[in-house]
Enzyme design. Sequence first.
Site, PDB file in Angstrom:
ATOM      1  N   LYS A  72       0.862  -1.212   0.075  1.00 15.05           N
ATOM      2  CA  LYS A  72       0.130  -0.070   0.066  1.00 15.05           C
ATOM      3  C   LYS A  72       0.819   1.212   0.046  1.00 15.05           C
ATOM      4  O   LYS A  72       1.720   1.515   0.920  1.00 15.05           O
ATOM      5  CB  LYS A  72      -0.774  -0.098   1.149  1.00 15.05           C
ATOM      6  CG  LYS A  72      -1.928  -1.317   1.224  1.00 15.05           C
ATOM      7  CD  LYS A  72      -2.705  -1.085   2.481  1.00 15.05           C
ATOM      8  CE  LYS A  72      -3.477  -2.243   2.696  1.00 15.05           C
ATOM      9  NZ  LYS A  72      -4.407  -2.320   3.951  1.00 15.05           N
ATOM     10  N   ASP A 169     -12.266  -4.551  14.231  1.00  8.62           N
ATOM     11  CA  ASP A 169     -11.147  -4.153  14.551  1.00  8.62           C
ATOM     12  C   ASP A 169     -11.198  -4.613  16.218  1.00  8.62           C
ATOM     13  O   ASP A 169      -9.979  -4.541  16.756  1.00  8.62           O
ATOM     14  CB  ASP A 169     -10.818  -2.718  14.554  1.00  8.62           C
ATOM     15  CG  ASP A 169     -10.438  -2.467  12.964  1.00  8.62           C
ATOM     16  OD1 ASP A 169     -10.231  -3.394  12.169  1.00  8.62           O
ATOM     17  OD2 ASP A 169     -10.757  -1.231  12.542  1.00  8.62           O
TER      18      ASP A 169
END
Length: 182
Positions: A72, A169
């Site tokens: 990324k 998360d």
Amino acid sequence: MKLITTSIRDVAILEPNVFGDARGFFFESFNEREFMALTGAKDIRFVQDNHSRSARNVLRGLHYQIQQPQGKLVRVVAGEVFDVAVDIRKSSPTFGKWVGATLSADNKRQMWVPPGFAHGFIVTSDSAEFLYKTTDYWAPGYERCIAWNDPAIGIDWPPGIEPVLSEKDRNGKRLAEAEVFA
């Protein structure tokens, strides 16, 4: 463009040359030749661009794909984040180590997070718009999440922030229990 090295050799901060005057500014946000030369990345091909917007204290991560791993190239175009990369390559001398940097619309810096790393960020401004190029396509079946607060990693997140987390998360695994790269 200027390369800022980090404590993990494969992760890099890229700072563009910004040309500005009373009218505004211009900078080249990506140049393949320069990116390859500065990072030493070989045969990198970006296939997808993503754009997210998040409110203050939203923490996203630590995300990765166990198959179809994604490199990324990340940056912020509005607001500010504290951005983190964690080495999850078992054979690496920096396995389990992390690197963090402030990325903002003001500093225009980008972070290169190679395949084999988990990635996350927390928004430190009222909101932030986050752009990132990926080297492979999103593959939801291979998505994994490591706990953002795993003491074995010990990320030094900005103080005084109570993170806003998604269910994914909140349920991240500890590094010791997570699927990692060889």
